[in-house]
Design an enzyme around this catalytic site. Structure first.
Site, PDB file in Angstrom:
ATOM      1  N   ARG A 173       0.812  -8.322  13.806  1.00 26.73           N
ATOM      2  CA  ARG A 173       0.121  -7.391  12.903  1.00 26.73           C
ATOM      3  C   ARG A 173      -0.767  -8.147  11.917  1.00 26.73           C
ATOM      4  NH1 ARG A 173       5.286  -4.795  11.040  1.00 26.73           N
ATOM      5  NH2 ARG A 173       4.141  -3.494   9.579  1.00 26.73           N
TER       6      ARG A 173
ATOM      7  N   ARG B 297      -8.923   0.969   9.594  1.00 27.21           N
ATOM      8  CA  ARG B 297      -8.438  -0.373   9.916  1.00 27.21           C
ATOM      9  C   ARG B 297      -9.459  -1.141  10.748  1.00 27.21           C
ATOM     10  NH1 ARG B 297      -2.620   0.825   9.288  1.00 27.21           N
ATOM     11  NH2 ARG B 297      -1.348  -0.982   9.746  1.00 27.21           N
TER      12      ARG B 297
ATOM     13  N   ARG C 131      12.110  -0.685  10.524  1.00 27.11           N
ATOM     14  CA  ARG C 131      11.089  -0.217  11.472  1.00 27.11           C
ATOM     15  C   ARG C 131      11.059  -1.103  12.723  1.00 27.11           C
ATOM     16  NH1 ARG C 131       5.555   0.835   8.148  1.00 27.11           N
ATOM     17  NH2 ARG C 131       4.764  -0.239   9.983  1.00 27.11           N
TER      18      ARG C 131
ATOM     19  N   LYS D  28       0.824  -1.219   0.000  1.00 26.32           N
ATOM     20  CA  LYS D  28       0.000   0.000   0.000  1.00 26.32           C
ATOM     21  C   LYS D  28       0.857   1.269   0.000  1.00 26.32           C
ATOM     22  CE  LYS D  28      -2.169  -0.846   3.899  1.00 26.32           C
ATOM     23  NZ  LYS D  28      -1.396  -2.016   4.341  1.00 26.32           N
TER      24      LYS D  28
ATOM     25  N   ARG E  67      12.283  -5.164   4.665  1.00 26.92           N
ATOM     26  CA  ARG E  67      11.957  -3.764   4.346  1.00 26.92           C
ATOM     27  C   ARG E  67      12.933  -2.802   5.033  1.00 26.92           C
ATOM     28  NH1 ARG E  67       5.929  -1.555   5.147  1.00 26.92           N
ATOM     29  NH2 ARG E  67       6.220  -2.049   7.345  1.00 26.92           N
TER      30      ARG E  67
HETATM   31  P1  AMP Z   1       1.429   1.096   9.102  1.00 27.07           P
HETATM   32  O1  AMP Z   1       2.556   2.011   8.788  1.00 27.07           O
HETATM   33  O2  AMP Z   1       0.183   1.409   8.318  1.00 27.07           O
HETATM   34  O3  AMP Z   1       1.810  -0.359   9.000  1.00 27.07           O
HETATM   35  O4  AMP Z   1       1.047   1.371  10.635  1.00 27.07           O
HETATM   36  C1  AMP Z   1       1.989   1.136  11.665  1.00 27.07           C
HETATM   37  C2  AMP Z   1       1.269   1.056  12.998  1.00 27.07           C
HETATM   38  O5  AMP Z   1       0.606   2.296  13.280  1.00 27.07           O
HETATM   39  C3  AMP Z   1       0.166   0.001  13.089  1.00 27.07           C
HETATM   40  O6  AMP Z   1       0.663  -1.296  13.373  1.00 27.07           O
HETATM   41  C4  AMP Z   1      -0.676   0.572  14.231  1.00 27.07           C
HETATM   42  O7  AMP Z   1      -0.055   0.372  15.493  1.00 27.07           O
HETATM   43  C5  AMP Z   1      -0.631   2.068  13.945  1.00 27.07           C
HETATM   44  N1  AMP Z   1      -1.726   2.459  13.022  1.00 27.07           N
HETATM   45  C6  AMP Z   1      -1.603   2.927  11.748  1.00 27.07           C
HETATM   46  N2  AMP Z   1      -2.793   3.184  11.210  1.00 27.07           N
HETATM   47  C7  AMP Z   1      -3.717   2.882  12.156  1.00 27.07           C
HETATM   48  C8  AMP Z   1      -5.138   2.913  12.182  1.00 27.07           C
HETATM   49  N3  AMP Z   1      -5.860   3.308  11.112  1.00 27.07           N
HETATM   50  N4  AMP Z   1      -5.751   2.523  13.337  1.00 27.07           N
HETATM   51  C9  AMP Z   1      -5.048   2.132  14.412  1.00 27.07           C
HETATM   52  N5  AMP Z   1      -3.715   2.047  14.441  1.00 27.07           N
HETATM   53  C10 AMP Z   1      -3.032   2.423  13.317  1.00 27.07           C
END
Ligand code: AMP
Length: 216
Positions: free
Chosen positions: A166, A88, A155, A13, A122
């Site tokens: 996750r 999410r 990360r 994404k 990554r």
């Molecule tokens: P991502 O970069 O999208 O993989 O997000 C990294 C982390 O940020 C996730 O594992 C969550 O802990 C938090 N996070 C990101 N987007 C959301 C969301 N829409 N709702 C809740 N937590 C989020």
């Protein structure tokens, strides 16, 4: 063109949202990036979310929705946007529907094996956020961003333990959104298990059909 990118972590994404954002001049709005920036700054929000993110859990809905509502009110989001990593949960999607009209939700399909391989290799630029992969998309010089020369890092939540969590969280809380948006007639699927180029051309075809009436 108000778009949602749906899919498991590591489905591609972020990489594709960045490309599309550049091509169409609409912002990529990544809640993950916003939270990571807050952690880096050491702000109050950052302190609240740091532990949650490291474990691969979700930040509470109310906090996340408030942040997105504020972000979408900004000038650059008035002619369209790509939501990358939001919503999410069903609660987030319902909240979003109360203040925005979504045109399309693109669902990135991949297997768990591909996701685990992608996330564990990554690397991300500390300065500009560009995404690399040690095998599939390596930088020209090891550890250095091609675009800005920034330092590449892994990360904190790209550890095997956090990746598995996750994926669990994704299946329990986020996957139901596929049927949610399908039911609204907004869902479109792509196969994102191959290259970013291939995913990009699938997305562009969907947009040509959906927004410019071409191809059907
Ligand atoms: P991502 O970069 O999208 O993989 O997000 C990294 C982390 O940020 C996730 O594992 C969550 O802990 C938090 N996070 C990101 N987007 C959301 C969301 N829409 N709702 C809740 N937590 C989020």
């Amino acid at each position: 063109m108000n778009l949602i990118f749906l899919g498991a972590p590591g489905a591609g994404k972020g990489t594709l949202a960045a490309r599309l954002s550049k091509e169409y001049g609409i912002p990529q709005i990544s809640t993950g990036d916003i939270f990571r920036a807050a952690v880096k700054q050491g702000s109050e929000l950052g302190r609240k979310v740091q532990g949650i993110m490291e474990k691969g859990e979700l930040v509470p809905d109310s906090l996340t929705v408030e942040l997105v509502e504020e972000r979408l009110a900004q000038a650059d989001a008035q002619n369209g946007y790509i939501l990358d990593g939001f919503p999410r949960t069903i609660a987030q999607a319902d909240a979003l529907a109360s203040f925005q009209k979504i045109d399309m939700a693109i669902n990135f399909n991949t297997s768990d094996e591909v996701v685990i391989r992608r996330l564990s290799g990554r690397r991300v630029c500390r300065s500009c956020g560009a995404i690399y992969h040690v095998e599939n998309m390596p930088p020209k010089f090891e550890g250095k961003c091609d675009k800005c020369g920034g330092e590449l890092y892994t990360r904190d939540d790209d550890t095997i333990e956090s990746i598995k969590n996750r994926l669990r969280v994704y299946k329990d809380q986020t996957e139901p959104l596929i049927e949610y948006y399908r039911g609204k007639g907004l869902l479109r699927d792509i196969d994102s298990s191959t290259s970013p180029e291939e995913s990009f051309s699938q997305i562009k075809s969907l947009l040509l059909v959906g927004f410019f009436g071409l191809g059907e």
